[in-house]
Design a protein around this motif. Structure first.
Motif, PDB file in Angstrom:
ATOM      1  N   PRO A   1     -16.821 108.866 -61.734  1.00 18.81           N
ATOM      2  CA  PRO A   1     -16.444 108.880 -60.338  1.00 18.81           C
ATOM      3  C   PRO A   1     -15.403 108.145 -59.810  1.00 18.81           C
ATOM      4  O   PRO A   1     -14.860 108.647 -58.851  1.00 18.81           O
ATOM      5  CB  PRO A   1     -17.699 107.484 -60.085  1.00 18.81           C
ATOM      6  CG  PRO A   1     -18.757 107.797 -60.994  1.00 18.81           C
ATOM      7  CD  PRO A   1     -18.149 108.225 -62.279  1.00 18.81           C
ATOM      8  N   ASN A   2     -14.624 107.601 -60.722  1.00 21.43           N
ATOM      9  CA  ASN A   2     -13.236 107.191 -60.395  1.00 21.43           C
ATOM     10  C   ASN A   2     -12.065 108.159 -60.258  1.00 21.43           C
ATOM     11  O   ASN A   2     -11.248 108.178 -59.780  1.00 21.43           O
ATOM     12  CB  ASN A   2     -12.723 105.795 -61.100  1.00 21.43           C
ATOM     13  CG  ASN A   2     -13.408 104.659 -60.293  1.00 21.43           C
ATOM     14  OD1 ASN A   2     -12.749 104.134 -59.389  1.00 21.43           O
ATOM     15  ND2 ASN A   2     -14.430 103.964 -60.823  1.00 21.43           N
ATOM     16  N   VAL A   3     -12.239 108.950 -61.541  1.00 22.66           N
ATOM     17  CA  VAL A   3     -11.226 109.821 -61.981  1.00 22.66           C
ATOM     18  C   VAL A   3     -11.193 111.149 -61.130  1.00 22.66           C
ATOM     19  O   VAL A   3     -10.245 111.983 -61.120  1.00 22.66           O
ATOM     20  CB  VAL A   3     -10.888 110.011 -63.377  1.00 22.66           C
ATOM     21  CG1 VAL A   3     -10.589 108.883 -64.092  1.00 22.66           C
ATOM     22  CG2 VAL A   3     -11.775 110.879 -63.923  1.00 22.66           C
ATOM     23  N   TYR A   4     -12.543 111.262 -60.773  1.00 25.35           N
ATOM     24  CA  TYR A   4     -12.615 112.605 -59.980  1.00 25.35           C
ATOM     25  C   TYR A   4     -13.068 112.277 -58.631  1.00 25.35           C
ATOM     26  O   TYR A   4     -13.736 112.967 -57.661  1.00 25.35           O
ATOM     27  CB  TYR A   4     -13.801 113.374 -60.433  1.00 25.35           C
ATOM     28  CG  TYR A   4     -13.771 113.924 -62.010  1.00 25.35           C
ATOM     29  CD1 TYR A   4     -12.614 114.683 -62.340  1.00 25.35           C
ATOM     30  CD2 TYR A   4     -14.618 113.486 -62.811  1.00 25.35           C
ATOM     31  CE1 TYR A   4     -12.332 114.832 -63.823  1.00 25.35           C
ATOM     32  CE2 TYR A   4     -14.290 113.566 -64.149  1.00 25.35           C
ATOM     33  CZ  TYR A   4     -13.299 114.629 -64.373  1.00 25.35           C
ATOM     34  OH  TYR A   4     -13.062 114.898 -65.971  1.00 25.35           O
ATOM     35  N   ARG A   5     -12.522 111.079 -58.008  1.00 25.85           N
ATOM     36  CA  ARG A   5     -13.248 110.526 -56.702  1.00 25.85           C
ATOM     37  C   ARG A   5     -12.739 111.169 -55.369  1.00 25.85           C
ATOM     38  O   ARG A   5     -13.372 111.629 -54.732  1.00 25.85           O
ATOM     39  CB  ARG A   5     -12.379 109.191 -56.670  1.00 25.85           C
ATOM     40  CG  ARG A   5     -12.826 108.301 -55.446  1.00 25.85           C
ATOM     41  CD  ARG A   5     -11.951 106.947 -55.131  1.00 25.85           C
ATOM     42  NE  ARG A   5     -10.472 107.396 -55.307  1.00 25.85           N
ATOM     43  CZ  ARG A   5      -9.710 106.332 -54.619  1.00 25.85           C
ATOM     44  NH1 ARG A   5     -10.379 105.284 -54.008  1.00 25.85           N
ATOM     45  NH2 ARG A   5      -8.358 106.614 -54.710  1.00 25.85           N
ATOM     46  N   THR A   6     -11.577 111.842 -55.671  1.00 24.31           N
ATOM     47  CA  THR A   6     -11.167 112.905 -54.427  1.00 24.31           C
ATOM     48  C   THR A   6     -10.650 114.064 -55.069  1.00 24.31           C
ATOM     49  O   THR A   6     -10.377 114.243 -56.201  1.00 24.31           O
ATOM     50  CB  THR A   6      -9.990 112.130 -53.763  1.00 24.31           C
ATOM     51  OG1 THR A   6      -8.939 112.041 -54.850  1.00 24.31           O
ATOM     52  CG2 THR A   6     -10.167 110.904 -52.961  1.00 24.31           C
ATOM     53  N   PRO A   7     -10.699 115.317 -54.287  1.00 21.49           N
ATOM     54  CA  PRO A   7     -10.185 116.402 -54.816  1.00 21.49           C
ATOM     55  C   PRO A   7      -9.070 116.291 -55.365  1.00 21.49           C
ATOM     56  O   PRO A   7      -8.716 116.906 -56.580  1.00 21.49           O
ATOM     57  CB  PRO A   7     -10.123 117.332 -53.552  1.00 21.49           C
ATOM     58  CG  PRO A   7     -11.147 116.680 -52.681  1.00 21.49           C
ATOM     59  CD  PRO A   7     -11.150 115.558 -52.677  1.00 21.49           C
ATOM     60  N   LYS A   8      -7.896 115.766 -54.979  1.00 18.78           N
ATOM     61  CA  LYS A   8      -6.517 115.386 -55.345  1.00 18.78           C
ATOM     62  C   LYS A   8      -6.552 114.765 -56.898  1.00 18.78           C
ATOM     63  O   LYS A   8      -5.993 115.110 -57.897  1.00 18.78           O
ATOM     64  CB  LYS A   8      -5.702 114.624 -54.518  1.00 18.78           C
ATOM     65  CG  LYS A   8      -4.470 114.602 -54.927  1.00 18.78           C
ATOM     66  CD  LYS A   8      -3.458 113.862 -53.611  1.00 18.78           C
ATOM     67  CE  LYS A   8      -2.224 113.172 -54.409  1.00 18.78           C
ATOM     68  NZ  LYS A   8      -2.365 111.949 -54.248  1.00 18.78           N
ATOM     69  N   GLU A   9      -7.477 113.691 -57.086  1.00 22.26           N
ATOM     70  CA  GLU A   9      -7.772 113.236 -58.352  1.00 22.26           C
ATOM     71  C   GLU A   9      -8.291 113.762 -59.134  1.00 22.26           C
ATOM     72  O   GLU A   9      -7.951 113.990 -60.381  1.00 22.26           O
ATOM     73  CB  GLU A   9      -8.360 111.681 -58.015  1.00 22.26           C
ATOM     74  CG  GLU A   9      -7.555 110.747 -57.434  1.00 22.26           C
ATOM     75  CD  GLU A   9      -8.543 109.256 -57.193  1.00 22.26           C
ATOM     76  OE1 GLU A   9      -8.929 109.209 -56.181  1.00 22.26           O
ATOM     77  OE2 GLU A   9      -8.509 108.706 -58.013  1.00 22.26           O
ATOM     78  N   ALA A  10      -9.398 114.681 -58.879  1.00 25.56           N
ATOM     79  CA  ALA A  10     -10.005 115.643 -59.658  1.00 25.56           C
ATOM     80  C   ALA A  10      -8.948 116.560 -60.388  1.00 25.56           C
ATOM     81  O   ALA A  10      -8.963 116.844 -61.625  1.00 25.56           O
ATOM     82  CB  ALA A  10     -11.094 116.312 -58.995  1.00 25.56           C
ATOM     83  N   LEU A  11      -8.166 117.086 -59.328  1.00 24.59           N
ATOM     84  CA  LEU A  11      -7.053 118.290 -59.876  1.00 24.59           C
ATOM     85  C   LEU A  11      -6.054 117.521 -60.919  1.00 24.59           C
ATOM     86  O   LEU A  11      -5.852 118.078 -61.890  1.00 24.59           O
ATOM     87  CB  LEU A  11      -6.441 118.639 -58.740  1.00 24.59           C
ATOM     88  CG  LEU A  11      -6.785 119.936 -58.371  1.00 24.59           C
ATOM     89  CD1 LEU A  11      -5.910 120.616 -57.276  1.00 24.59           C
ATOM     90  CD2 LEU A  11      -6.846 121.091 -59.060  1.00 24.59           C
TER      91      LEU A  11
END
Ligand SMILES: N[C@@H](CCC(=O)N[C@@H](CS)C(=O)NCC(=O)O)C(=O)O
Length: 242
Positions: free
Chosen positions: A113-123
């Protein structure tokens, strides 16, 4: 890669293949750590015999999904003399087990949940995975964009399943500070002057986020840095590349 673990009926990683006379497969990170640590302390038993003390137990969840758990996975198989040497008082052993379990049952579930929190972080997370992994150029490109989108949505499901707060960083900060508090001010590590298996488990979980926004945020907003730095120093001294 799934194709790399085709040989195994256990479908998760890590898997450890040991050359112990006959090839031996160890599943589950905590079982691997407990078995190796037991083996290093007491060389009485073969690794094969030690592994047999951590039998898999299959259960079926309410939703009909089959899950495998391993018995005794936080317990080192030591005799009385070895136990006295490694755990001078019983509380030390109980504490180590408690926090190893906490790392597996709670802390680890805060990563996705923390490292894929936003689309930018998921990328950014997938960019890192693809750079570190064994992907071909096209395969990597595909994995990065498809993986990032998929994990962005999966992470929302995981957030719900584990009942995280709306702002998932809050749970991460709270967990990490809880750990720092448990170590306390009077010792370098939970294991005293040297890390024990609880220190190792917590470090292993947090290390995964290095280089990502969640890790930097955690360093700024929690008290973890001094302990984390000590862990890095100790590990560097062992000369093991990770
Ligand atoms: N309790 C296990 C968890 C292993 C686990 O969930 N591994 C993930 C990757 S970190 C995995 O292989 N997932 C694939 C799947 O569940 O099919 C351990 O600590 O080894």
């Amino acid at each position: 890669m799934r194709r790399e673990i085709k040989f195994s009926s256990y479908r998760k990683v890590p898997i450890l293949l040991a050359n112990a006379g006959s090839p031996l497969q160890l599943n589950d990170s905590s079982v691997i750590i407990s078995a190796i640590k037991t083996y290093l302390i007491s060389r009485r038993n073969s690794l094969e015999e030690i592994v047999s003390f951590y039998p898999p137990v299959k259960t079926v969840t309410e939703k009909g999904k089959e899950v495998v758990e391993y018995e005794n996975k936080y317990w080192l198989m030591l005799d009385e003399k070895e136990t006295k040497r490694v755990y001078p008082v019983k509380e030390v052993r109980v504490e180590e087990m408690k926090w190893r379990k906490w790392a597996d049952d709670w802390l680890v579930h805060l990563i996705s949940p923390n490292v894929y929190r936003t689309p930018k972080e998921a990328l950014a997370s997938f960019d890192y995975i693809v750079r570190e992994g064994k992907f071909g150029t096209l395969e990597g490109l595909f994995a990065k964009y498809v993986g990032a989108v998929a994990m962005f949505f999966v992470s929302k499901r995981l957030k719900k399943r584990h009942q995280l707060r709306d702002d998932v960083r809050e749970d991460l900060y709270e967990a990490v500070n809880e750990w720092v508090k448990a170590v306390g001010k009077n010792r370098l590590f939970m294991g005293g002057n040297q890390p024990n298996l609880a220190d190792l488990a917590v470090y292993g979980v947090l290390r995964v986020m290095e280089g990502l926004e969640a890790f930097d945020d955690m360093m700024v907003h929690t008290n973890i840095q001094p302990w984390y730095q000590r862990m890095e120093e100790v590990i560097q001294k062992t000369g093991v590349a990770i």
